[in-house]
Design an enzyme around this catalytic site. Structure first.
Site, mmCIF file in Angstrom:
data_model
loop_
_atom_site.group_PDB
_atom_site.id
_atom_site.type_symbol
_atom_site.label_atom_id
_atom_site.label_comp_id
_atom_site.label_asym_id
_atom_site.label_seq_id
_atom_site.Cartn_x
_atom_site.Cartn_y
_atom_site.Cartn_z
ATOM 1 N N LYS A 22 0.851 -1.231 0.123
ATOM 2 C CA LYS A 22 0.215 -0.064 -0.016
ATOM 3 C C LYS A 22 0.886 1.363 -0.088
ATOM 4 O O LYS A 22 0.660 2.111 -0.778
ATOM 5 C CB LYS A 22 -1.018 0.033 1.389
ATOM 6 N N ASN A 23 1.805 1.153 0.963
ATOM 7 C CA ASN A 23 2.695 2.640 1.003
ATOM 8 C C ASN A 23 3.509 2.825 -0.107
ATOM 9 O O ASN A 23 4.323 3.754 0.064
ATOM 10 C CB ASN A 23 3.388 2.396 2.478
ATOM 11 N N CYS A 116 -4.583 12.619 12.238
ATOM 12 C CA CYS A 116 -5.503 11.368 12.173
ATOM 13 C C CYS A 116 -5.526 10.419 13.363
ATOM 14 O O CYS A 116 -5.184 11.279 14.510
ATOM 15 C CB CYS A 116 -4.466 10.647 11.009
ATOM 16 N N ARG A 121 -0.301 15.056 12.387
ATOM 17 C CA ARG A 121 0.332 14.680 11.237
ATOM 18 C C ARG A 121 0.848 15.913 10.578
ATOM 19 O O ARG A 121 0.467 16.272 9.564
ATOM 20 C CB ARG A 121 -0.388 13.699 10.431
ATOM 21 N N PRO A 122 1.992 16.604 11.296
ATOM 22 C CA PRO A 122 2.508 17.900 10.539
ATOM 23 C C PRO A 122 2.956 17.336 9.072
ATOM 24 O O PRO A 122 3.253 16.402 8.736
ATOM 25 C CB PRO A 122 3.490 18.456 11.535
ATOM 26 N N ASP A 305 4.717 0.361 11.935
ATOM 27 C CA ASP A 305 3.178 -0.165 11.567
ATOM 28 C C ASP A 305 3.235 -1.529 11.888
ATOM 29 O O ASP A 305 1.899 -2.161 11.949
ATOM 30 C CB ASP A 305 3.126 -0.152 10.209
ATOM 31 N N ILE A 327 7.967 6.688 16.559
ATOM 32 C CA ILE A 327 7.540 7.406 15.431
ATOM 33 C C ILE A 327 6.209 8.144 15.804
ATOM 34 O O ILE A 327 6.200 9.306 15.377
ATOM 35 C CB ILE A 327 7.472 6.330 14.313
ATOM 36 N N ARG A 397 -8.467 -0.349 4.659
ATOM 37 C CA ARG A 397 -7.651 0.763 3.993
ATOM 38 C C ARG A 397 -6.362 -0.222 3.651
ATOM 39 O O ARG A 397 -5.865 0.187 2.488
ATOM 40 C CB ARG A 397 -7.173 1.884 5.081
#
Ligand code: EPZ
Length: 417
Positions: A22-23, A116, A121-122, A305, A327, A397
């Site tokens: 996905k990423n 989120c 989430r800058p 993740d 993170i 997702r």
């Protein structure tokens, strides 16, 4: 809202094909607008995030289709350079389109991506990178408007190896005249995959996958066909699933190099791991050792993740496990849900401590985010009795056809409305 009903206590068995990453596919779909040509993306996973990216491409005026694992983008007729609020809200990582839209159109307008589930989430590093390449930035009415009549190569020193900022820098640099140097770049395998795609359309990229990336932009770019790398986090999730549920699984199409940090931890826990080419067989031990201390780090460290599904599998381990999340600020939202299933977990800021072994019991839980939902699936597979996981849209997702995939390896799982 959809839910998942899982009855635990059944060992897993059989073979699972590791989906495309996905990423990796999201930044490459953004990159597909750079050339104004055609892009065929193979091994593209069937995910709601991919569908959201396709809808952004269509909004921009591109032709964008998906069928049976292949996405097709024709960006020749691109007419717009904005992403509206509704599409930005649907997928926070839409910010990855910023650099490519700016590169193609000389202007980009996005609604400010909110936070989120993982915390604020800058995008300061993304904007810094764009400025370094000559963009001006205006904020008005909740929108960010970037303008760059001519992007010029420059030096971008990232204060943190942000994956998204590295990708946006590479994408904008693809149209910047001259050479761009990105230091302290993210080294994730998905960066290397993006670099491979950019080279295939004619961008001169070097050092992708290392901390220093150079991009020589401004040339003419063409069409390409690209095959997405395997999803290392989906693979890690299946390893956690069989570790928790017991049994043996064969992961088909996994990438050994990308999984080193993850498999080192599962190996320490006593999980048997054997590679045959790009097939990994995973056998869960009767007695599971705790992973001791796991600290999430940028690649090649242990990936953030994979922390939630690992934690869920570690609940079966004999002893104490410590998880340090460096993170994201708020990445323990799966903990209250795991406690509802009987888990003993203490959280203090960015540290979570679990004590096992715990015989989890089924419960009704709510997926707090994508990987937190994955953790609840892992826990439900090992729990005694029936669990209902609500908020499956979070899971959809990032995991393809999750109920069918679970059933294909022997789990008792079904989607419920
Ligand atoms: C990517 O997010 C992934 N998403 C995330 O996966 C993954 O967790 C993350 O990288 C880290 O590996 C995609 O690739 C679509 P970052 P990204 O920029 O790019 C801070 C999943 O579950 N930061 O490396 O947003 C940020 O707040 C998702 O598949 C800034 O401070 O991650 C965070 O604390 C979740 N300023 C840290 O860096 C910035 O401008 C890591 O963010 C950008 C980031």
């Amino acid at each position: 809202m959809s839910g998942l009903r899982i009855t635990g206590g059944r060992a897993l068995s059989g073979k699972i094909h590791v989906q495309g990453a996905k990423n990796s596919v999201l930044p490459i779909m953004a990159a597909s607008i750079l050339s104004g040509g055609e892009t065929v993306i193979k091994n593209c996973p069937d995910l709601t995030d991919v569908d959201a990216a396709l809808r952004i491409l269509r909004h921009l005026g591109c032709r964008a289709e998906y069928s049976r694992g292949t996405a097709y983008v024709d960006s020749s007729a691109m007419t717009r350079c904005d992403i509206p609020d509704c599409l930005m809200r649907e997928m926070r990582s839409s910010v990855i389109f910023l650099g490519a839209i700016l590169a193609r159109c000389g202007e980009a307008k996005l609604s400010m991506p909110g936070g989120c589930e993982l915390g604020p989430r800058p995008i300061d590093l993304h904007l810094l990178a764009m400025e370094r390449l000559g963009a001006s930035i205006e904020e008005s009415g909740g929108n960010i408007i970037l303008r760059a009549p001519a992007l010029v190569g420059g030096r971008i020193d990232l204060t943190f190896p942000s994956v998204g900022a590295t990708e946006n820098a590479m994408l904008a640099a693809s149209a910047a005249r001259g050479v761009t140097l990105i230091t302290n770049a993210a080294r994730e395998p998905e960066i290397l995959d993006l670099g491979g795609y950019l080279r295939s359309i004619g961008v001169r990229v070097a050092g992708d996958g290392t901390s220093t990336v150079t991009v020589e932009g401004g040339g003419s770019l063409g069409s390409a066909e690209h095959t997405i790398i395997p999803d290392r986090i989906a693979a890690a999730t299946w390893v956690a699933a069989v570790t928790a549920a017991g049994g043996e699984l064969t992961l088909e199409g996994a990438c050994q190099r990308d999984l080193e940090a993850v498999l080192r931890v599962f190996g320490q826990m006593g999980v048997e791991l054997d590679w045959q080419g790009n097939e990994l067989s995973v056998r869960s031990p009767e007695l599971l050792r705790p992973p001791r201390t796991v600290t999430t780090r940028p690649y090649p460290g242990f990936p953030t993740d994979a922390q939630p599904p690992l934690m869920a599998s570690a609940l079966r381990a004999q002893g104490i496990s410590v998880f340090v999340e460096t993170i994201f600020e708020n990445r323990f939202r799966h903990v209250p849900e795991l406690r509802r299933m009987g888990a003993e977990i203490k959280v203090d800021g960015r540290v979570a401590i679990t004590e096992g072994p715990v015989r989890l019991h089924g419960a009704v839980t709510a997926a707090p985010d994508l990987r937190g939902g994955a953790a609840l699936i892992v826990a439900a597979l090992s729990a005694r009795g029936e669990s209902i996981i609500t908020g499956v849209h979070h899971i959809d997702r990032g995991y393809e056809n999750i109920a069918e995939a679970l059933r294909s390896v022997g789990a008792q799982a079904e989607r419920i409305d």
